[in-house]
Design a protein around this motif. Sequence first.
Motif, PDB file in Angstrom:
ATOM      1  N   PRO A 165       0.802  -1.223   0.000  1.00  0.00           N
ATOM      2  CA  PRO A 165       0.000   0.000   0.000  1.00  0.00           C
ATOM      3  C   PRO A 165       0.837   1.276   0.000  1.00  0.00           C
ATOM      4  N   LYS A 166       2.050   1.190   0.476  1.00  0.00           N
ATOM      5  CA  LYS A 166       2.886   2.390   0.550  1.00  0.00           C
ATOM      6  C   LYS A 166       3.529   2.702  -0.798  1.00  0.00           C
ATOM      7  N   SER A 167       4.124   1.668  -1.428  1.00  0.00           N
ATOM      8  CA  SER A 167       4.859   1.918  -2.671  1.00  0.00           C
ATOM      9  C   SER A 167       4.102   1.487  -3.923  1.00  0.00           C
ATOM     10  N   GLY A 168       3.105   0.620  -3.772  1.00  0.00           N
ATOM     11  CA  GLY A 168       2.347   0.148  -4.918  1.00  0.00           C
ATOM     12  C   GLY A 168       3.012  -1.000  -5.657  1.00  0.00           C
ATOM     13  N   THR A 169       4.145  -1.476  -5.171  1.00  0.00           N
ATOM     14  CA  THR A 169       4.824  -2.572  -5.853  1.00  0.00           C
ATOM     15  C   THR A 169       4.073  -3.881  -5.617  1.00  0.00           C
ATOM     16  N   PRO A 170       4.009  -4.729  -6.645  1.00  0.00           N
ATOM     17  CA  PRO A 170       3.302  -6.006  -6.477  1.00  0.00           C
ATOM     18  C   PRO A 170       4.080  -6.972  -5.581  1.00  0.00           C
ATOM     19  N   LEU A 171       3.352  -7.752  -4.813  1.00  0.00           N
ATOM     20  CA  LEU A 171       3.928  -8.754  -3.910  1.00  0.00           C
ATOM     21  C   LEU A 171       3.245 -10.087  -4.161  1.00  0.00           C
ATOM     22  N   LYS A 172       4.002 -11.165  -4.110  1.00  0.00           N
ATOM     23  CA  LYS A 172       3.410 -12.494  -4.201  1.00  0.00           C
ATOM     24  C   LYS A 172       3.027 -12.923  -2.791  1.00  0.00           C
ATOM     25  N   ILE A 173       1.750 -13.219  -2.598  1.00  0.00           N
ATOM     26  CA  ILE A 173       1.250 -13.682  -1.308  1.00  0.00           C
ATOM     27  C   ILE A 173       1.028 -15.184  -1.438  1.00  0.00           C
ATOM     28  N   PRO A 174       1.723 -15.993  -0.628  1.00  0.00           N
ATOM     29  CA  PRO A 174       1.647 -17.457  -0.781  1.00  0.00           C
ATOM     30  C   PRO A 174       0.298 -18.021  -0.317  1.00  0.00           C
ATOM     31  N   ALA A 175      -0.005 -19.227  -0.780  1.00  0.00           N
ATOM     32  CA  ALA A 175      -1.205 -19.931  -0.331  1.00  0.00           C
ATOM     33  C   ALA A 175      -1.052 -20.277   1.139  1.00  0.00           C
ATOM     34  N   ARG A 176      -2.169 -20.324   1.852  1.00  0.00           N
ATOM     35  CA  ARG A 176      -2.123 -20.665   3.271  1.00  0.00           C
ATOM     36  C   ARG A 176      -3.486 -21.127   3.738  1.00  0.00           C
ATOM     37  N   GLN A 177      -3.527 -21.623   4.934  1.00  0.00           N
ATOM     38  CA  GLN A 177      -4.774 -22.036   5.574  1.00  0.00           C
ATOM     39  C   GLN A 177      -5.221 -20.924   6.515  1.00  0.00           C
ATOM     40  N   VAL A 178      -6.515 -20.643   6.544  1.00  0.00           N
ATOM     41  CA  VAL A 178      -7.045 -19.622   7.446  1.00  0.00           C
ATOM     42  C   VAL A 178      -8.145 -20.249   8.314  1.00  0.00           C
ATOM     43  N   PRO A 179      -8.238 -19.855   9.586  1.00  0.00           N
ATOM     44  CA  PRO A 179      -9.308 -20.382  10.432  1.00  0.00           C
ATOM     45  C   PRO A 179     -10.654 -19.798  10.018  1.00  0.00           C
ATOM     46  N   TRP A 180     -11.687 -20.598  10.183  1.00  0.00           N
ATOM     47  CA  TRP A 180     -13.034 -20.189   9.810  1.00  0.00           C
ATOM     48  C   TRP A 180     -13.990 -20.726  10.863  1.00  0.00           C
ATOM     49  N   PHE A 181     -15.010 -19.943  11.212  1.00  0.00           N
ATOM     50  CA  PHE A 181     -15.986 -20.329  12.229  1.00  0.00           C
ATOM     51  C   PHE A 181     -17.384 -20.247  11.655  1.00  0.00           C
ATOM     52  N   ARG A 182     -18.189 -21.275  11.923  1.00  0.00           N
ATOM     53  CA  ARG A 182     -19.591 -21.279  11.526  1.00  0.00           C
ATOM     54  C   ARG A 182     -20.411 -21.484  12.775  1.00  0.00           C
ATOM     55  N   ALA A 183     -21.258 -20.506  13.110  1.00  0.00           N
ATOM     56  CA  ALA A 183     -22.085 -20.585  14.311  1.00  0.00           C
ATOM     57  C   ALA A 183     -23.202 -21.604  14.119  1.00  0.00           C
ATOM     58  N   SER A 184     -23.565 -22.284  15.211  1.00  0.00           N
ATOM     59  CA  SER A 184     -24.672 -23.247  15.158  1.00  0.00           C
ATOM     60  C   SER A 184     -25.996 -22.496  15.101  1.00  0.00           C
ATOM     61  N   ASN A 185     -27.037 -23.202  14.694  1.00  0.00           N
ATOM     62  CA  ASN A 185     -28.363 -22.590  14.642  1.00  0.00           C
ATOM     63  C   ASN A 185     -28.840 -22.183  16.029  1.00  0.00           C
TER      64      ASN A 185
END
Length: 92
Positions: A64-84
């Motif tokens: 965001p500061k310089s505008g240069t492109p960066l490669k962001i690697p694949a990764r796992q992210v936590p996810w939550f699903r609330a019960s009914n």
Amino acid sequence: MVRSELVRKIADANPHLAPKAAEAVVAAIFTEIEGALARGDRVELRGFGVFVTRPRCAHTGRNPKSGTPLKIPARQVPWFRASNLLLDKINA
């Protein structure tokens, strides 16, 4: 609510449990959830919800500061699903 408030509420609701013991219980629960997610396991707490990990694909982002492109690697992210049940309590 922050972790210390959760520990205090657990200790208050269980007078036989010392605050240090309540902290140990909370720490043990979080440690087990973290460990299961790190192994790629699903954590299901009936009446509360489900914690899982989901893949996030590799992509190109921008500094965001310089505008240069960066490669962001694949990764796992936590996810939550609330019960009914939880959703019904929240929206009641």
